[in-house]
Motif scaffolding. Sequence first.
Motif, short mmCIF file in Angstrom:
data_model
loop_
_atom_site.label_atom_id
_atom_site.label_comp_id
_atom_site.label_asym_id
_atom_site.label_seq_id
_atom_site.Cartn_x
_atom_site.Cartn_y
_atom_site.Cartn_z
N LYS A 40 1.00 -1.26 0.13
CA LYS A 40 0.04 -0.06 -0.06
C LYS A 40 0.84 1.32 -0.01
CE LYS A 40 -2.07 0.74 3.65
NZ LYS A 40 -2.92 0.88 5.03
N ALA A 44 1.26 4.03 -3.15
CA ALA A 44 1.22 5.44 -2.79
C ALA A 44 2.39 6.13 -3.22
CB ALA A 44 0.80 5.93 -1.25
N SER A 49 -3.12 3.33 -6.86
CA SER A 49 -3.59 2.50 -5.69
C SER A 49 -2.94 1.24 -5.52
CB SER A 49 -4.98 2.24 -6.09
OG SER A 49 -5.21 1.38 -6.94
N GLN A 50 -3.33 0.79 -4.33
CA GLN A 50 -2.80 -1.01 -4.03
C GLN A 50 -3.08 -1.80 -5.01
OE1 GLN A 50 -3.16 -2.16 -0.10
NE2 GLN A 50 -2.18 -4.13 -0.54
N GLU A 52 -4.20 -1.29 -8.02
CA GLU A 52 -3.51 -1.18 -9.49
C GLU A 52 -2.29 -1.74 -9.48
OE1 GLU A 52 -2.73 2.25 -12.70
OE2 GLU A 52 -3.51 2.80 -10.76
#
Length: 127
Positions: A40, A44, A49-50, A52
Amino acid sequence: MSLNSATQLTIDFTPGLTERHDRLLDCIRQGAYSHRNPLKTIAADMDMSQSELSRKLANNPDDPRRLSVGDLEKYIEATNDTTPIYWLIEKYLQDDGVKQKHAMAALTKALPDLLALFKAAQGANNG
């Protein structure tokens, strides 16, 4: 115009990345999932996003999301993990002489253990 350098770039690293990882993406995936920062946080830092990032690392042939060269740059910046660069060097820049030198060094290092195992195996057969 040609450029001739008086020095040659020498990079010292532990070989074997291409044996451990068949593809560059495998190397990146292993680094991302074993990094001290959670996925995560890495995502970022890469401005995604995580989910993606996870999808891109999965390399699902039915998923149009792929890890791009730009993503690779962001990954290295976010994690300071230069292992993918070393994977590329090992895969594409090492000559056979360097590979042989590393193989001989690894064999020399492993030889005492191999001899001990051989002696133990002989002892087991004699007993």
